[in-house]
Structures are given as structure tokens and as C-alpha cells.
Design a protein around this motif. Sequence first.
Motif, PDB file in Angstrom:
ATOM      1  N   PHE A 174       0.855  -1.187   0.000  1.00  0.00           N
ATOM      2  CA  PHE A 174       0.000   0.000   0.000  1.00  0.00           C
ATOM      3  C   PHE A 174       0.888   1.234   0.000  1.00  0.00           C
TER       4      PHE A 174
ATOM      5  N   TYR B 246      -5.090  -1.150  -8.264  1.00  0.00           N
ATOM      6  CA  TYR B 246      -5.911  -2.363  -8.210  1.00  0.00           C
ATOM      7  C   TYR B 246      -5.113  -3.663  -8.056  1.00  0.00           C
TER       8      TYR B 246
ATOM      9  N   TYR C 146      -4.467  -3.897  -4.395  1.00  0.00           N
ATOM     10  CA  TYR C 146      -5.685  -4.267  -3.671  1.00  0.00           C
ATOM     11  C   TYR C 146      -5.923  -5.776  -3.723  1.00  0.00           C
TER      12      TYR C 146
ATOM     13  N   ARG D 163      -6.364  -8.079  -0.411  1.00  0.00           N
ATOM     14  CA  ARG D 163      -7.514  -8.941  -0.127  1.00  0.00           C
ATOM     15  C   ARG D 163      -7.071 -10.381   0.117  1.00  0.00           C
TER      16      ARG D 163
ATOM     17  N   PRO E 225      -9.906  -4.102   3.098  1.00  0.00           N
ATOM     18  CA  PRO E 225     -10.011  -4.164   1.639  1.00  0.00           C
ATOM     19  C   PRO E 225     -11.199  -4.946   1.069  1.00  0.00           C
TER      20      PRO E 225
ATOM     21  N   GLN F 128     -11.310   6.739  -3.172  1.00  0.00           N
ATOM     22  CA  GLN F 128     -10.702   5.433  -2.951  1.00  0.00           C
ATOM     23  C   GLN F 128     -10.784   4.964  -1.498  1.00  0.00           C
TER      24      GLN F 128
ATOM     25  N   LEU G  64     -11.352   0.758   2.204  1.00  0.00           N
ATOM     26  CA  LEU G  64     -10.842   0.913   0.842  1.00  0.00           C
ATOM     27  C   LEU G  64     -11.958   0.662  -0.172  1.00  0.00           C
TER      28      LEU G  64
ATOM     29  N   SER H 177     -10.912  -0.977  -3.509  1.00  0.00           N
ATOM     30  CA  SER H 177     -10.697  -2.413  -3.392  1.00  0.00           C
ATOM     31  C   SER H 177     -12.019  -3.157  -3.263  1.00  0.00           C
TER      32      SER H 177
END
Length: 401
Positions: A5, A17, A20, A24, A41, A291, A317, A320
Motif C-alpha cells: 500500500f 488495483y 488491492y 484482499r 479491503p 478510494q 478501501l 478495493s
Amino acid sequence: MDALFEPWSPAFVADPYPAYERLRADGRVHWFGPTRQWLVPHYADVSALLRDRRLGRTYLHRFTHEEFGRTAPPPEHEPFHTLNDNGILDLEAPDHTRIRRLVTKAFTPRTVAALEPTVRRLAAELVAGLKKDGGGDLLADIAEPLPVAVIAEMLGIPEPDRYLLRPWSADICGMFELNPSEETARKAVTASVEFSAYLRTLIAQRRTDPGEDLISALIAAYDEGDRLSEQEMISTCVLLLNAGHEATVNTTANGWWTLFRHPEQLAALRADHTLLPTAVEELMRFDTPLQMFERWVLDDIEIGGTVVPRGAELALLFGSANRDPERFDDPDRLDLSRTDNPHITFGAGIHFCLGAPLARIELAASFGELLREAPTMRLAGEPEWKPGYVIRGVHALPVEL
């Protein structure tokens, strides 16, 4: 986690992306040291936490700064915080409930519907100018002026003063980025003082000479013996400008950038304008203009086995969540006909965006007008992303016809 991040990295801002996706995969909540926030996320968690009353946009309705383990803002930032902290976006019940109820009495569905002809007229005028010039900067020529003009029209800002709004808004919104600098804070304070003084004068004029505008309606809004204070009206007007155009500006420019990178989807939309309603929703999901949305933890909570203590801050997020394969089928594919699309671009819960219906009208008007009147519009240069991550957009989007 810090390596994944990187909100101050131009490469990350241009395309967050892939990071993200890794966030996740690595878990449901992650500590991010540079901002002292917990990153969330996943769609299911973000959606649930937006509705969780153990979280708040503020903590001052329950705790002092000291009780919450936080440092009070510097005294020199006070004008910004007075302005920001009296808007419904940064209030919790009971103040949020009372003010939102009063604002809703003024900002009615009828008010929004009545603006639609004005929105369409302004969009047509702006696109006509772009056509006459054979192209230009889609951000400066269409995306920015349309929502600012609509909000100005709605508030009843006199035409000669409207050029002031966008710079004031940009300077104030700089404070919503992560770890803003002292220079950013100084600009935000100056803009807060100037914008507040301007609105105070305008409100005084409307008290003696009311019109058909929203400021007059806010003055008249009345519920069970209660009215909005002057500061609440000022903060509401500033919030309507900031929240009411920042997302629309970036959805427009980011959306067209997305379409240019997906020529088959753009061709389908140009061939069938009835796709426009689902296309607007998909563009808001696919490249989310806001975002991140932050929440304070007012009581200990548990996320995926991790206890997040009272006094912590969550970074939800949105970008995300809107690409989470557990909620969206093939989320990294742009599908302008997507119908199962409960994106959270406008938030959820008590802070769901009050201006969402107006934003949808503006987006449909500008995209629709460009599809009809500029069917050969194409990209004329690669855009450069602004440094901001929270409110994410490009400096310019050059196009030619």
C-alpha cells in the motif's frame, strides 16, 4: 504491508488495483504504520462497517481528544475544523440526525428533479464549446465546470462569483488526503475563512430577500421548533460543493479514460445509448473516484479474528471493495451492461451520499451529450495522475474530435 500500500507513489495512484488484489488475498484487515490506520479491503467488511454504529466519522460526541488518545488539532487550523466539523459528513447522532433531517427538507427529490433541465442545458453548452474547438481538455472543459455550475445554480451563487468556488473547494479538499502538509493545511484554512465569510454575507442577503435557491430553503427549513444555525448552513453549503462535485469531476474524467482503454465497450455504448444508466454505475465501480473513507473506532471491534481497539482509525478501501471477486463477477472486467452492481461508491448507512441522485443526473447528462454530439472523440495524449490518492483523478484528459 507498507510495500503493498503506497498511497504516495505515482505508480500506485495510477493503478492501485493489483495491490488491492494482494491485500484482499493477505487478510481482512492490515495495519499501515505511516498513517497509523487499519486498512480494510474486502467488500463485505467495508459494507458492514459503514453501517456499524461502533464506528464514527467523529469521536467528539462521546470523548475528548485526550480520552480518545488523540492530539487536538493545532489552534491555527481551527477555521478549517469549525467548517468541516459542522457538516453532516463529519457528525454523528444526535447532531447528524437533526441536521440531515433539516437539510433533507430543503434538498428534496423535487429540488433535484427540477435541476435536470438546467443540467442538460449546461452539458449541451459545454459540449458545444468542445465541438467548436475540435477538442480540448475533457477535465477542464466538461468534467469540472458542469457540476460546479450546477451546485452554484442550486445554491444561488451569483454568476460573477462562481469562479471562486472550484479553487476554494480544491484547497479545502486537500485536507482529506493522507498526512497533509502544513502548506496544504494553510491553504485549507485560508479557503475556509474566505468561503465562510462569503457564504455568511450571502445568507444574510437571503434572509431579507429570499429566492428559489437552496440557501433560501435552508434558511426556511424548520422541524419541531428547530432550525439550522448559521454555521450549520455554511458547513452544509460547503459540503454540498465539495462532495457534490469532486466525485462527479473524477468519475467523468476517469470514466472516459477507462472507456478509451476499452474500445470494444466504448463502441458498444456508442452503438446503444440505452446502456448509459448501467454504464454510469459500472464506471463508478470500475475506477472509484473516492478510494478511501475513514472511520474512528468508538468501541473495540473484531475483524477476521483481529481485535481493533477503541481509538484506532479504519481506512475503508472503497476502490478495493468495488473490485472484490467475492461480490462482483469478474470484477476486473469492464462490463457496461452489468446489472448486479451494488457498488459502494456513494457509501452506505447514515452517511450515504445525499447528492447521489444529482450526481447520477449530471453524469448521465455529460456522458449522454458527448456520446450524441462527439461520437468520434478520441484520446489525444496520456493523462498524468494528480498526487492525491483519497480523491483520485487526473490533471487533464486531452481529447480531439
